[in-house]
Design a protein around this motif. Structure first.
Motif, PDB file in Angstrom:
ATOM      1  N   ALA A  34      27.228  -4.912   3.479  1.00  0.00           N
ATOM      2  CA  ALA A  34      26.182  -4.368   2.628  1.00  0.00           C
ATOM      3  C   ALA A  34      25.908  -2.918   3.005  1.00  0.00           C
ATOM      4  CB  ALA A  34      24.911  -5.199   2.767  1.00  0.00           C
ATOM      5  N   ILE A  35      25.714  -2.066   2.007  1.00  0.00           N
ATOM      6  CA  ILE A  35      25.417  -0.662   2.264  1.00  0.00           C
ATOM      7  C   ILE A  35      23.982  -0.525   2.773  1.00  0.00           C
ATOM      8  CG2 ILE A  35      25.184   1.605   1.185  1.00  0.00           C
ATOM      9  CD1 ILE A  35      27.445   0.766  -0.721  1.00  0.00           C
ATOM     10  N   ARG A  36      23.071  -1.245   2.192  1.00  0.00           N
ATOM     11  CA  ARG A  36      21.681  -1.233   2.610  1.00  0.00           C
ATOM     12  C   ARG A  36      21.078  -2.591   2.313  1.00  0.00           C
ATOM     13  NH1 ARG A  36      19.075  -1.454  -2.046  1.00  0.00           N
ATOM     14  NH2 ARG A  36      19.909  -0.381  -3.848  1.00  0.00           N
ATOM     15  N   THR A  37      19.896  -2.807   2.818  1.00  0.00           N
ATOM     16  CA  THR A  37      19.212  -4.068   2.508  1.00  0.00           C
ATOM     17  C   THR A  37      18.715  -4.007   1.076  1.00  0.00           C
ATOM     18  OG1 THR A  37      17.125  -3.214   3.355  1.00  0.00           O
ATOM     19  CG2 THR A  37      18.515  -4.439   4.898  1.00  0.00           C
ATOM     20  N   PRO A  38      18.611  -5.132   0.396  1.00  0.00           N
ATOM     21  CA  PRO A  38      18.153  -5.130  -0.998  1.00  0.00           C
ATOM     22  C   PRO A  38      16.693  -4.669  -1.100  1.00  0.00           C
ATOM     23  CG  PRO A  38      19.015  -7.277  -0.360  1.00  0.00           C
ATOM     24  CD  PRO A  38      19.011  -6.437   0.845  1.00  0.00           C
ATOM     25  N   ILE A  39      16.372  -4.022  -2.216  1.00  0.00           N
ATOM     26  CA  ILE A  39      15.003  -3.594  -2.480  1.00  0.00           C
ATOM     27  C   ILE A  39      14.224  -4.803  -2.977  1.00  0.00           C
ATOM     28  CG2 ILE A  39      13.541  -2.115  -3.904  1.00  0.00           C
ATOM     29  CD1 ILE A  39      15.888  -0.136  -4.001  1.00  0.00           C
ATOM     30  N   VAL A  40      13.099  -5.047  -2.343  1.00  0.00           N
ATOM     31  CA  VAL A  40      12.263  -6.183  -2.722  1.00  0.00           C
ATOM     32  C   VAL A  40      11.212  -5.695  -3.705  1.00  0.00           C
ATOM     33  CG1 VAL A  40      10.714  -7.969  -1.878  1.00  0.00           C
ATOM     34  CG2 VAL A  40      12.634  -7.219  -0.471  1.00  0.00           C
ATOM     35  N   ARG A  41      11.150  -6.342  -4.853  1.00  0.00           N
ATOM     36  CA  ARG A  41      10.162  -5.973  -5.861  1.00  0.00           C
ATOM     37  C   ARG A  41       8.946  -6.876  -5.718  1.00  0.00           C
ATOM     38  NH1 ARG A  41      13.269  -5.625 -11.475  1.00  0.00           N
ATOM     39  NH2 ARG A  41      12.556  -7.761 -11.438  1.00  0.00           N
ATOM     40  N   GLY A  42       7.808  -6.343  -6.062  1.00  0.00           N
ATOM     41  CA  GLY A  42       6.586  -7.127  -6.022  1.00  0.00           C
ATOM     42  C   GLY A  42       5.367  -6.234  -5.897  1.00  0.00           C
ATOM     43  N   HIS A  43       4.205  -6.856  -5.902  1.00  0.00           N
ATOM     44  CA  HIS A  43       2.938  -6.128  -5.843  1.00  0.00           C
ATOM     45  C   HIS A  43       2.785  -5.446  -4.488  1.00  0.00           C
ATOM     46  CE1 HIS A  43      -1.101  -5.068  -6.885  1.00  0.00           C
ATOM     47  NE2 HIS A  43      -1.577  -5.662  -5.798  1.00  0.00           N
ATOM     48  N   ASP A  44       2.496  -4.161  -4.489  1.00  0.00           N
ATOM     49  CA  ASP A  44       2.246  -3.328  -3.312  1.00  0.00           C
ATOM     50  C   ASP A  44       3.451  -3.170  -2.388  1.00  0.00           C
ATOM     51  OD1 ASP A  44      -0.342  -2.694  -4.038  1.00  0.00           O
ATOM     52  OD2 ASP A  44      -1.224  -4.363  -2.907  1.00  0.00           O
ATOM     53  N   THR A  45       4.636  -3.452  -2.826  1.00  0.00           N
ATOM     54  CA  THR A  45       5.789  -3.271  -1.950  1.00  0.00           C
ATOM     55  C   THR A  45       6.202  -1.815  -1.856  1.00  0.00           C
ATOM     56  OG1 THR A  45       7.294  -3.768  -3.756  1.00  0.00           O
ATOM     57  CG2 THR A  45       6.704  -5.588  -2.295  1.00  0.00           C
ATOM     58  N   TRP A  46       5.919  -1.012  -2.906  1.00  0.00           N
ATOM     59  CA  TRP A  46       6.296   0.387  -2.884  1.00  0.00           C
ATOM     60  C   TRP A  46       5.260   1.245  -2.168  1.00  0.00           C
ATOM     61  CZ3 TRP A  46      11.009   1.939  -4.432  1.00  0.00           C
ATOM     62  CH2 TRP A  46      11.762   1.019  -5.160  1.00  0.00           C
ATOM     63  N   ARG A  47       4.083   0.737  -1.932  1.00  0.00           N
ATOM     64  CA  ARG A  47       3.011   1.518  -1.304  1.00  0.00           C
ATOM     65  C   ARG A  47       3.185   1.628   0.214  1.00  0.00           C
ATOM     66  NH1 ARG A  47      -1.099   2.413  -5.037  1.00  0.00           N
ATOM     67  NH2 ARG A  47      -0.964   1.027  -6.824  1.00  0.00           N
ATOM     68  N   GLY A  48       4.084   0.890   0.782  1.00  0.00           N
ATOM     69  CA  GLY A  48       4.286   0.950   2.211  1.00  0.00           C
ATOM     70  C   GLY A  48       5.094   2.149   2.659  1.00  0.00           C
ATOM     71  N   PHE A  49       5.573   2.952   1.703  1.00  0.00           N
ATOM     72  CA  PHE A  49       6.380   4.125   2.040  1.00  0.00           C
ATOM     73  C   PHE A  49       5.478   5.244   2.517  1.00  0.00           C
ATOM     74  CE2 PHE A  49       8.346   8.159   0.756  1.00  0.00           C
ATOM     75  CZ  PHE A  49       9.508   8.080   1.488  1.00  0.00           C
ATOM     76  N   SER A  50       5.802   5.837   3.655  1.00  0.00           N
ATOM     77  CA  SER A  50       5.027   6.983   4.141  1.00  0.00           C
ATOM     78  C   SER A  50       5.948   8.178   4.230  1.00  0.00           C
ATOM     79  CB  SER A  50       4.400   6.676   5.493  1.00  0.00           C
ATOM     80  OG  SER A  50       5.412   6.388   6.428  1.00  0.00           O
ATOM     81  N   ALA A  51       5.471   9.310   3.719  1.00  0.00           N
ATOM     82  CA  ALA A  51       6.299  10.511   3.701  1.00  0.00           C
ATOM     83  C   ALA A  51       5.934  11.449   4.821  1.00  0.00           C
ATOM     84  CB  ALA A  51       6.156  11.221   2.364  1.00  0.00           C
TER      85      ALA A  51
END
Length: 77
Positions: free
Chosen positions: A60-77
């Motif tokens: 696998a090139i990367r782990t699969p992206i998990v979709r769901g509520h608030d899963t994208w908000r955990g990203f910190s820049a």
């Protein structure tokens, strides 16, 4: 006595001591031949069961992206 390997020459051996009868020499030859055939068969099975270089490189090139509520908000820049 020949091996199953395509490029192998007929095996030979020399009796260096004792005075074996032709039956004893035949028995030793049969046992050694059977042992060589068994080792050749094990080698072929091992080679057939090992993964190829192509199979080892597949991952696998990367782990699969998990979709769901608030899963994208955990990203910190």
């Amino acid at each position: 006595m020949t091996s199953q390997l395509p490029d192998a020459a007929p095996a030979s051996f020399t009796i260096v001591s004792g005075d074996p009868t032709p039956a004893e020499v035949a028995a030793v030859t049969a046992v050694l031949g059977a042992a060589l055939e068994e080792l050749a068969g094990e080698h072929e099975r091992d080679a057939a069961s090992a993964p190829s270089a192509w199979q080892r490189s597949q991952r696998a090139i990367r782990t699969p992206i998990v979709r769901g509520h608030d899963t994208w908000r955990g990203f910190s820049a």
